[in-house]
Design an enzyme around this catalytic site. Structure first.
Site, PDB file in Angstrom:
ATOM      1  NE  ARG A 143     114.234 111.057  81.829  1.00  0.00           N
ATOM      2  CZ  ARG A 143     114.389 110.466  83.006  1.00  0.00           C
ATOM      3  NH1 ARG A 143     113.392 110.494  83.897  1.00  0.00           N
ATOM      4  NH2 ARG A 143     115.517 109.864  83.317  1.00  0.00           N
ATOM      5  CE1 TYR A 150     118.067 111.782  72.567  1.00  0.00           C
ATOM      6  CE2 TYR A 150     120.330 112.418  72.120  1.00  0.00           C
ATOM      7  CZ  TYR A 150     118.992 112.485  71.814  1.00  0.00           C
ATOM      8  OH  TYR A 150     118.588 113.268  70.762  1.00  0.00           O
ATOM      9  CD  GLU A 151     117.708 113.812  78.884  1.00  0.00           C
ATOM     10  OE1 GLU A 151     117.164 113.568  79.971  1.00  0.00           O
ATOM     11  OE2 GLU A 151     118.679 114.582  78.766  1.00  0.00           O
ATOM     12  N   GLY A 152     117.490 108.484  79.282  1.00  0.00           N
ATOM     13  CA  GLY A 152     116.895 107.283  79.868  1.00  0.00           C
ATOM     14  C   GLY A 152     116.451 106.314  78.792  1.00  0.00           C
ATOM     15  CG  HIS A 155     111.793 106.554  80.117  1.00  0.00           C
ATOM     16  ND1 HIS A 155     111.526 107.652  80.888  1.00  0.00           N
ATOM     17  CD2 HIS A 155     112.908 106.866  79.410  1.00  0.00           C
ATOM     18  CE1 HIS A 155     112.419 108.597  80.662  1.00  0.00           C
ATOM     19  NE2 HIS A 155     113.288 108.136  79.777  1.00  0.00           N
TER      20      HIS A 155
END
Length: 593
Positions: free
Chosen positions: A297, A438-440, A445
């Protein structure tokens, strides 16, 4: 589409704001020094500018999937990967005991920025490989480490993360892939995974997939997920490659951007089961995967900032060359370069100052990551881990959300030519879009920031950072009174929002959640202002030194002023939305949408 690595800017962020000398003094980083890092930056700049940047546009043609389930990488990528591996870049941050160089995360981040700016699609292969190395290094048994880490640490083999499934995106509790124990102690893995970055390619001899799957007796939900190593090719006892495993890429996604990075649909076990090996203990896979996620992240936050930097450079280049219209207020009818027009200046400055603030905040987060991992005093390590935990969703979310705005501004500076693919700036706009997904997603977040990172610790880290911001604002008062006042006001608004989250999150969680993304953006702007204020103070001090780089340091002060005038005032609007706007977010009946 020339890329010039901003080595001077990166060096300032590393040495002055992230305090590189103190990181090099930590146990385990004895081989690191400011002089060595300077040399690394210079060589990384040459590689980014001379090898990666020239193939970025060709990479936009995309990787090619074949009916034999193979994938051919984009033009020039395979050769660039070999140069990347042979030059030792893949091992910069990986453990020394497995052939890496063991450099701090802060140093690796600086090179990663250059890779991402020069060629975002290419940069994803080392990012995912490094994440897989991190997970195995921390959680795998010695036998698995011995088999896989030496080749992965040097980049000879690449790595992937296999989390997402057609029915399990952000909610990994829905993972359905299975792993059945085999008589020899291995497992037979079956299932389908989607959105697998660099899931199949021809750049390396082997691809090591880290796969989330469930054992037959696993409990439901996220507590029943285990992590498995599933190699593309099985590895023989002597370390040589053996048979092809029962894993294949059944298609590649057709995407908006990052075409040079193959995004694979992976099928495991179509012919009886892909051989996999359990990492660590059963049913702890999600926790293990989170080892990768903090680094990943942070890396995606760097991606957002880096592609913004590339778009900014392209916009400045165009604005200097494009002659259009007379200068406003000038009697001379001759056209001038558009960089002389006030609104173009506004756009370029809006891009520039956010990139500076984002770079600084990312470097501060990376330095905290190094201190959390290596500081000899437990209390200091714990304090820095809390700082990392708090900053990661901000760096990831704010940097990437603003990348959409910054790259869009780069298109706007080009006018109609920005909408034409041949100009090249449209690629940065398209590539940037994925970074906030992507990656949340940013929404995930935002919830993480208000819940696990603010409410759960009573706002301790948030308030400590805002106090640091106030102290910087106070130091700015004599020389930069307006910036000082704006930074003080922004910190005050942020404190009000922290108090609101602490008051409402437990009793009325939907009210807090309604403003979670505005809170993330607000904290990004405020903490970016903290770093811009620090940069201005450092620049003021250095201007008094003999032989000072007057142009560079003066630009730092001007950038900080612009940030104070144009970015920090946005905080009051975001705060109003958080504190007073939650009701209208939730008011509309679902059937009226």
């Amino acid at each position: 589409m020339i890329y010039n690595a901003p080595v001077k800017e990166i060096r300032f962020a590393l040495n002055e704001l992230a305090e590189l000398p103190s990181i090099c003094s930590l146990p385990g980083y004895e081989d690191c020094s400011v002089d060595l890092v300077d040399a690394i930056l210079e060589e990384a700049a040459k590689f980014a500018e001379g090898v990666l940047a020239p193939i970025n546009k060709a990479g936009d043609q995309g990787a090619k999937w074949s009916t034999d389930y193979s994938v051919t990488s984009a033009p020039g990528f395979k050769d660039a990967w070999q140069q990347y591996v042979e030059s030792g870049w893949a091992g910069l941050r990986t453990p020394t005991e497995f052939g890496g160089q063991g450099m701090p995360a802060l140093v690796a981040l600086a090179t990663e920025e250059m890779w991402c700016s020069a060629n975002l699609a290419f940069s994803l292969a080392p990012l995912l490989t490094l994440g897989a190395v991190e997970a195995l290094h921390h959680h795998a048994g010695d036998e698995l480490k011995a088999v896989y880490l030496p080749k992965m640490a040097t980049g000879e083999w690449t790595g992937t993360m296999n989390l997402t499934e057609p029915g399990a995106g952000s909610d990994l509790a829905q993972v359905r892939s299975k792993a059945v124990p085999a008589a020899d102690g291995s497992y037979l893995v079956s299932g389908q995974k989607i959105f697998i970055t660099w899931g199949e390619h021809d750049m390396a001899d082997n691809i090591i997939h880290l796969v989330l799957a469930r054992l037959p007796d696993a409990p439901a939900g996220v507590k029943g997920i285990s992590l498995f190593v599933v190699p593309k090719y099985l590895v023989n006892a002597d370390g040589s490659l053996g048979a092809r495993n029962d894993v294949r890429c059944v298609s590649l996604e057709h995407k908006l951007g990052i075409h040079g990075s193959p995004t694979a649909v992976m099928s495991f076990g179509d012919e009886g089961g892909a051989v996999g090996f359990l990492v660590g203990e059963a049913n702890k896979g999600l926790a293990y995967m989170f080892t990768m996620m903090n680094h990943a992240r942070l890396g995606v936050g760097v991606e957002g900032m880096a592609v913004s930097e590339r778009a900014y450079q392209k916009a400045v280049e165009y604005a200097r060359d494009r002659v259009q219209s007379r200068a406003i207020g000038s009697p001379d009818p001759a056209g001038v370069a558009i960089i002389q027009h006030p609104d173009v200046r506004r756009m370029l400055m809006t891009m520039r100052v956010q990139i500076e603030a984002q770079r600084a905040l990312a470097c501060v987060a990376a330095a905290a990551m190094d201190r959390a991992a290596q500081h000899p005093v437990a209390a200091e390590a714990a304090k820095n881990q809390s700082l990392v935990n708090f900053l990661i969703p901000i760096v990831k979310g704010w940097n990437t959300e603003q990348a959409n705005e910054i790259t869009s501004l780069a298109v706007q500076v080009h006018g109609g030519m920005g909408f034409i693919e041949e100009t090249g700036v449209a690629q940065y706009y398209r590539d940037a879009r994925i970074t906030s997904i992507y990656e949340g997603t940013t929404g995930i977040h935002g919830l993480d920031l208000i819940g696990r990172k603010t409410f759960s610790e009573g706002g301790a880290t948030a308030l400590a950072l805002l106090e640091e911001t106030r102290l910087v604002a106070a130091k700015l008062a004599p020389s930069q009174p307006k910036l000082s006042a704006n930074l003080t006001a922004a910190a005050r608004e942020a404190e009000r929002c922290v108090a609101f989250i602490l008051e409402t999150f437990k009793a009325q969680p939907q009210l807090a959640a309604a403003g979670s993304v505005p809170f993330l953006k607000l904290m990004g702007i405020v903490l970016g202002g903290w770093q811009m204020g620090r940069a201005a103070l450092i620049a003021e001090g250095k201007l008094a030194e003999e032989g000072a780089d007057t142009d560079f340091l003066s630009a730092k002060i001007i950038s900080a002023r612009f940030y104070g005038d144009h970015l920090l005032p946005q905080v009051s609007g975001l705060a109003a939305a958080i504190l007073e706007g939650a009701g209208s977010v939730l008011e509309m009946p679902e059937n009226l949408f």
